[in-house]
Design a protein around this motif. Structure first.
Motif: not given
Length: 578
Positions: A212-237
């Motif tokens: 949950y520590v990792i998942m709460r930093e990820i704004d990409t959620k199940v059911g979302d359309v995959f967005n590489e810009q959002v996911f890049a920020k997720d990886l950065r966090r």
């Protein structure tokens, strides 16, 4: 002699010719006795070699000029089978027609070339299917294809590219148009889009850190359309949590063609340490210490620091607790909390010349307004009393501080690109028996990081500060030493209510562990008046960084102004200088 006046249209211009009767008859005989052959789709016909007219039939909604501009055959030219075939391809390429044929007719002592076109139907309606990330109205707005207009295959192909590019520009890298169809019964156009929705997210490789520590930093959620810009920020966090040496994403196909599975592979690094020992420091003299540092308490990302140090000049005891997600169900996501308590005996400050005991603490709340913008509120209280032979008046210091920061750095511990701007404001009250005073501080801090070429970074820093009268000695600014202008010993440090510090570093990463640095520093700290560059302390020199789980271990060799290289000073610290 009979003169005939005839009018022939050549290339769109009317020209008048006066021809003697006998010459006219001669030309007529030549035209009629010199046939050419033209091949249609069905058979070969014999026609006169001169084009005397060009006509378009069947283009009820497409103007003649659009079709005429596309062909190469012109009135007054010789009829060419190659050109006619090219004309048919050119008319097709306009995109308006589903069939194009050619016919030849005798016309005015020559041949009329007739292009018979079958138009595409006019579009009665357009539907976009499969889109959820981008509204239909926004997609239709970028399309040339529109209702009540003739379907144009070329425009439709361009529209498909434009739709795909729109999704790409917004970060939806998996999305694309997969099909277009026209219902011939009602002339309704349908465009189908596959966006690529997240079916599941999996974390692999974490042994200590809770999922949950990792998942709460990820704004990409199940059911979302995959967005590489959002996911890049997720990886950065996730990486900037400081618990992992590697964060590697892997996108896999899902259960259906419109779904994907996101797998995050992490490699944990040591985040909890116990250190003890002793040594000799520039300011402490001989000292011994014990240090318990837990940055990922039970895998929850909470931090705990317990530190004790005793030496010739200083005894200090510290306790610090941090929680980056404090009561999220009430305070919202990414609300940080920290509590710090300290008790110090001796010359606690790097620039202090007074012996004192300092007993204090502070609490702080931070809030992320966005990935880049953060704010914090800090409240502190401290009791300061003279120690041993010191004679100053005891006082209580109460402070409240507010800070705001804008941070686009890629990796906080060792950035290679981005900026970090911050502004810290502090209001304080100093209460003593003889008098009660107030003070105020404003401290802007600016940092820039520019990638030059591979593994090389130019880092710039500018720190400013201003404080009002009656500021306690512990709140004064200082200049000179490991974290400001390198190349100077503690006894050479300047203090004051005003400061300016500038640092330039050229950083070269030899590998993931070792980094070389060349730096130039300048600055000053003073009490009154404006900036005087002639007073600036300056220093330069080389340095090395060793990347460890605790952050970069920094070793700099600073050479102050007017000194030879052999007269430089070694500075040892943890973390980058800025």
């Amino acid at each position: 002699m009979v003169m005939l006046k005839c009018e022939i249209q050549l290339g769109g211009f009317k020209k008048m010719f006066k021809i003697k009767h006998w010459l006219w008859c001669f030309i007529t005989i030549i035209l009629l006795t010199s046939p050419t052959w033209a091949i249609t789709e069905e058979n070969t016909v014999e026609v006169a070699p001169l084009i005397t007219a060009v006509e378009f039939r069947g283009n009820f909604n497409v103007p003649d000029k659009i079709v005429s501009d596309a062909i190469f055959s012109r009135v007054g030219e010789s009829l060419s089978q190659t050109k006619v075939r090219t004309d048919i391809k050119s008319i097709y390429s306009l995109g308006y027609f589903k069939d194009v044929t050619v016919a030849f007719e005798k016309y005015f002592y020559g041949t009329k070339v007739v292009y018979m076109c079958v138009e595409n139907p006019a579009i009665a309606g357009i539907s976009i299917e499969g889109n959820s990330a981008i509204p239909t109205t926004q997609i239709l707005a970028i399309m040339r294809t529109a209702t009540k207009k003739v379907l144009n295959f070329r425009f439709l192909q361009e529209d498909i590219k434009a739709i795909n590019q729109l999704y790409q520009d917004k970060g939806y890298s998996m999305a694309h148009v997969i099909d277009t169809s026209m219902d011939e019964t009602n002339n309704h156009l349908t465009i189908k889009i596959l966006e690529g929705k997240v079916e599941s997210i999996a974390i692999e490789g974490n042994e200590l850190t809770q999922n949950y520590v990792i998942m709460r930093e990820i704004d990409t959620k199940v059911g979302d359309v995959f967005n590489e810009q959002v996911f890049a920020k997720d990886l950065r966090r996730v990486y900037n949590l400081g618990f992992f040496s590697e964060v590697i994403p892997n996108v896999q196909p899902g259960s259906t063609m419109d779904k994907i599975i996101v797998v995050l592979n992490v490699k944990e690094t040591r985040s909890n340490t116990v250190n003890f020992g002793g040594g000799y420091g520039e300011r402490e003299g001989m000292f011994g210490f014990i240090d318990l540092s837990i940055n990922n308490l039970f895998g929850t990302a909470r931090g705990l620091l317990i530190r004790g140090q005793a030496g010739q000049q200083l005894q200090t005891y510290q306790f610090k607790y941090t929680d980056p997600w404090f009561i999220p169900e009430r305070l919202g996501a990414r609300t940080a909390f920290s509590f710090k308590r300290w008790y110090t005996i001796g010359q606690e400050l790097y620039i202090s010349t007074q012996n004192e005991t300092s007993n204090g603490g502070e609490i702080s709340f931070g809030k992320s307004l966005s990935d880049e913008l953060k704010t914090s509120l800090t409240m502190g209280i401290e009791r300061v009393e003279p120690y041993q032979t010191a004679t100053f008046e005891p006082y209580d210091s109460n402070t409240i501080g507010f800070s705001v920061s804008y941070d686009t750095r890629d990796f906080w511990l060792n950035p290679s690109s981005g900026v970090m701007y911050s502004l810290a404001l502090k209001q304080g009250w100093k209460n003593a028996v003889s008098a009660n005073t107030t003070f105020f501080k404003a401290t802007p801090d600016l940092n820039w990081f520019f990638p030059i070429i591979k593994n090389q970074v130019l880092a710039l820093h500018l720190g400013l500060g201003a404080a009002t009268t009656y500021v306690p000695i512990s709140e004064l600014y200082w200049c000179g030493g490991a974290n400001s202008v390198r190349g100077y010993s503690p006894s050479e440090t300047r203090i004051g209510r005003l400061k300016i510090i500038g640092n330039i570093e050229y950083r070269l990463n030899f590998n993931d562990t070792f980094q070389g640095v060349f730096f130039v520093d300048f600055g000053d700290a003073w009490d009154t008046g404006g900036i005087t560059t002639s007073r600036f302390m300056t220093g330069w020199g080389p340095g090395v960084r060793l990347n460890t789980p605790l952050g970069p271990i920094r070793l700099d060799y600073g050479v102050g102004a007017g000194r030879t290289f052999s007269e430089g000073i070694i500075h040892f610290s943890i973390g980058q200088a800025f």
